[in-house]
Design a protein around this motif. Structure first.
Motif, PDB file in Angstrom:
ATOM      1  N   ALA A  88       0.862  -1.191   0.000  1.00 34.15           N
ATOM      2  CA  ALA A  88       0.000   0.000   0.000  1.00 34.15           C
ATOM      3  C   ALA A  88       0.895   1.237   0.000  1.00 34.15           C
ATOM      4  O   ALA A  88       1.038   1.900  -1.017  1.00 34.15           O
ATOM      5  CB  ALA A  88      -0.939  -0.014   1.201  1.00 34.15           C
ATOM      6  N   SER A  89       1.532   1.528   1.115  1.00 32.38           N
ATOM      7  CA  SER A  89       2.526   2.608   1.191  1.00 32.38           C
ATOM      8  C   SER A  89       3.398   2.354   2.412  1.00 32.38           C
ATOM      9  O   SER A  89       2.924   1.836   3.420  1.00 32.38           O
ATOM     10  CB  SER A  89       1.850   3.978   1.289  1.00 32.38           C
ATOM     11  OG  SER A  89       1.143   4.093   2.501  1.00 32.38           O
ATOM     12  N   GLY A  90       4.670   2.686   2.296  1.00 30.60           N
ATOM     13  CA  GLY A  90       5.596   2.429   3.400  1.00 30.60           C
ATOM     14  C   GLY A  90       5.597   0.952   3.748  1.00 30.60           C
ATOM     15  O   GLY A  90       5.737   0.104   2.876  1.00 30.60           O
ATOM     16  N   ASP A  91       5.400   0.642   5.030  1.00 28.28           N
ATOM     17  CA  ASP A  91       5.371  -0.759   5.450  1.00 28.28           C
ATOM     18  C   ASP A  91       3.953  -1.325   5.511  1.00 28.28           C
ATOM     19  O   ASP A  91       3.736  -2.413   6.018  1.00 28.28           O
ATOM     20  CB  ASP A  91       6.084  -0.935   6.805  1.00 28.28           C
ATOM     21  CG  ASP A  91       5.458  -0.115   7.925  1.00 28.28           C
ATOM     22  OD1 ASP A  91       4.470   0.618   7.679  1.00 28.28           O
ATOM     23  OD2 ASP A  91       5.958  -0.209   9.062  1.00 28.28           O
ATOM     24  N   LEU A  92       2.979  -0.581   4.956  1.00 31.41           N
ATOM     25  CA  LEU A  92       1.581  -1.032   4.952  1.00 31.41           C
ATOM     26  C   LEU A  92       1.309  -1.959   3.773  1.00 31.41           C
ATOM     27  O   LEU A  92       1.818  -1.750   2.673  1.00 31.41           O
ATOM     28  CB  LEU A  92       0.626   0.163   4.890  1.00 31.41           C
ATOM     29  CG  LEU A  92       0.649   1.103   6.100  1.00 31.41           C
ATOM     30  CD1 LEU A  92      -0.206   2.326   5.825  1.00 31.41           C
ATOM     31  CD2 LEU A  92       0.185   0.374   7.347  1.00 31.41           C
ATOM     32  N   ARG A 127      -5.846  -3.654   6.089  1.00 32.39           N
ATOM     33  CA  ARG A 127      -4.532  -3.049   5.848  1.00 32.39           C
ATOM     34  C   ARG A 127      -3.743  -3.146   7.152  1.00 32.39           C
ATOM     35  O   ARG A 127      -4.209  -2.699   8.196  1.00 32.39           O
ATOM     36  CB  ARG A 127      -4.667  -1.593   5.428  1.00 32.39           C
ATOM     37  CG  ARG A 127      -3.325  -0.893   5.239  1.00 32.39           C
ATOM     38  CD  ARG A 127      -3.498   0.487   4.650  1.00 32.39           C
ATOM     39  NE  ARG A 127      -3.913   0.344   3.246  1.00 32.39           N
ATOM     40  CZ  ARG A 127      -4.423   1.323   2.516  1.00 32.39           C
ATOM     41  NH1 ARG A 127      -4.611   2.524   3.043  1.00 32.39           N
ATOM     42  NH2 ARG A 127      -4.765   1.112   1.251  1.00 32.39           N
ATOM     43  N   ILE A 128      -2.563  -3.734   7.061  1.00 34.48           N
ATOM     44  CA  ILE A 128      -1.698  -3.885   8.231  1.00 34.48           C
ATOM     45  C   ILE A 128      -0.287  -3.403   7.890  1.00 34.48           C
ATOM     46  O   ILE A 128       0.071  -3.314   6.714  1.00 34.48           O
ATOM     47  CB  ILE A 128      -1.643  -5.348   8.730  1.00 34.48           C
ATOM     48  CG1 ILE A 128      -1.056  -6.276   7.662  1.00 34.48           C
ATOM     49  CG2 ILE A 128      -3.019  -5.819   9.190  1.00 34.48           C
ATOM     50  CD1 ILE A 128      -0.781  -7.698   8.149  1.00 34.48           C
ATOM     51  N   ALA A 129       0.484  -3.121   8.930  1.00 35.58           N
ATOM     52  CA  ALA A 129       1.904  -2.822   8.750  1.00 35.58           C
ATOM     53  C   ALA A 129       2.693  -4.076   9.078  1.00 35.58           C
ATOM     54  O   ALA A 129       2.331  -4.835   9.992  1.00 35.58           O
ATOM     55  CB  ALA A 129       2.328  -1.675   9.660  1.00 35.58           C
ATOM     56  N   CYS A 130       3.758  -4.299   8.324  1.00 36.69           N
ATOM     57  CA  CYS A 130       4.602  -5.480   8.524  1.00 36.69           C
ATOM     58  C   CYS A 130       6.044  -5.056   8.773  1.00 36.69           C
ATOM     59  O   CYS A 130       6.510  -4.070   8.209  1.00 36.69           O
ATOM     60  CB  CYS A 130       4.566  -6.375   7.288  1.00 36.69           C
ATOM     61  SG  CYS A 130       2.931  -7.027   6.910  1.00 36.69           S
ATOM     62  N   GLN A 131       6.714  -5.832   9.611  1.00 36.50           N
ATOM     63  CA  GLN A 131       8.153  -5.691   9.820  1.00 36.50           C
ATOM     64  C   GLN A 131       8.742  -7.083   9.890  1.00 36.50           C
ATOM     65  O   GLN A 131       8.226  -7.942  10.619  1.00 36.50           O
ATOM     66  CB  GLN A 131       8.457  -4.943  11.120  1.00 36.50           C
ATOM     67  CG  GLN A 131       8.195  -3.465  11.049  1.00 36.50           C
ATOM     68  CD  GLN A 131       8.616  -2.760  12.326  1.00 36.50           C
ATOM     69  OE1 GLN A 131       8.844  -3.351  13.354  1.00 36.50           O
ATOM     70  NE2 GLN A 131       8.699  -1.442  12.228  1.00 36.50           N
ATOM     71  N   TYR A 138      -2.335  -2.886  13.055  1.00 36.28           N
ATOM     72  CA  TYR A 138      -3.579  -2.946  12.290  1.00 36.28           C
ATOM     73  C   TYR A 138      -3.923  -1.519  11.920  1.00 36.28           C
ATOM     74  O   TYR A 138      -4.126  -0.680  12.795  1.00 36.28           O
ATOM     75  CB  TYR A 138      -4.692  -3.562  13.150  1.00 36.28           C
ATOM     76  CG  TYR A 138      -5.987  -3.739  12.395  1.00 36.28           C
ATOM     77  CD1 TYR A 138      -6.292  -4.954  11.797  1.00 36.28           C
ATOM     78  CD2 TYR A 138      -6.904  -2.695  12.274  1.00 36.28           C
ATOM     79  CE1 TYR A 138      -7.475  -5.112  11.094  1.00 36.28           C
ATOM     80  CE2 TYR A 138      -8.075  -2.856  11.575  1.00 36.28           C
ATOM     81  CZ  TYR A 138      -8.356  -4.065  10.985  1.00 36.28           C
ATOM     82  OH  TYR A 138      -9.527  -4.236  10.284  1.00 36.28           O
ATOM     83  N   ASP A 139      -3.983  -1.244  10.626  1.00 42.49           N
ATOM     84  CA  ASP A 139      -4.263   0.126  10.176  1.00 42.49           C
ATOM     85  C   ASP A 139      -5.753   0.364  10.007  1.00 42.49           C
ATOM     86  O   ASP A 139      -6.278   1.321  10.560  1.00 42.49           O
ATOM     87  CB  ASP A 139      -3.514   0.403   8.869  1.00 42.49           C
ATOM     88  CG  ASP A 139      -3.599   1.861   8.465  1.00 42.49           C
ATOM     89  OD1 ASP A 139      -3.039   2.696   9.198  1.00 42.49           O
ATOM     90  OD2 ASP A 139      -4.228   2.145   7.431  1.00 42.49           O
TER      91      ASP A 139
END
Length: 142
Positions: A88-92, A127-131, A138-139
């Motif tokens: 999506a954008s960045g880490d999303l 939509r979530i952020a991952c590392q 959770y976005d």
């Protein structure tokens, strides 16, 4: 009088307390705050939200305004960080598949306990952020 609650609920509560006391990774925090699989039982969605927010430590000293619980195995949600999701954008990342989600929103204006929640139950892409290949935030529901 002895407490006669469900032993798994007691274990879950103890595990949550230990995690809060010992510190947790961002992935562990994500699991505590957003994954409920299999879905915990409650008489209705509002009661579910009030109980889960309390059990997961999201409504103790202050009431968290909104929180979503995804009713899928952690391993399935984690696939969003790879082939099961799209950037999506960045880490999303956006999930390719839809998930059963319960979103709990604080009812009323005060963020002081006792906390009462309204519930929105539905099936959504998320939509979530991952590392490092794991979900950590959770976005939103899409």
């Amino acid at each position: 009088m002895a407490h006669q609650g469900h032993p798994l609920l007691l274990l879950a509560w103890l595990a949550t307390c230990l995690a809060l006391a010992s510190g947790e990774t961002r992935y562990e925090k994500f699991l505590r705050q957003h994954v409920d699989y299999p879905e915990s039982s409650a008489p209705d969605a509002r009661t579910y939200c009030s109980q889960m927010m309390q059990r997961r430590g999201l409504a103790s000293s202050t009431c968290k305004f909104t929180n979503s619980f995804v009713h899928a195995p952690a391993a399935t949600i984690s696939t969003i960080c790879g082939s099961g999701g799209a950037p999506a954008s960045g880490d999303l990342r956006d999930s390719n598949a839809a998930f059963a989600v319960t979103t709990c929103r604080l009812q009323g204006g005060s963020q002081k306990p006792p906390c009462r929640y309204n519930a929105d139950v539905g099936t959504h892409r998320i939509r979530i952020a991952c590392q490092e290949g794991l979900p950590v935030h959770y976005d939103r529901s899409l």
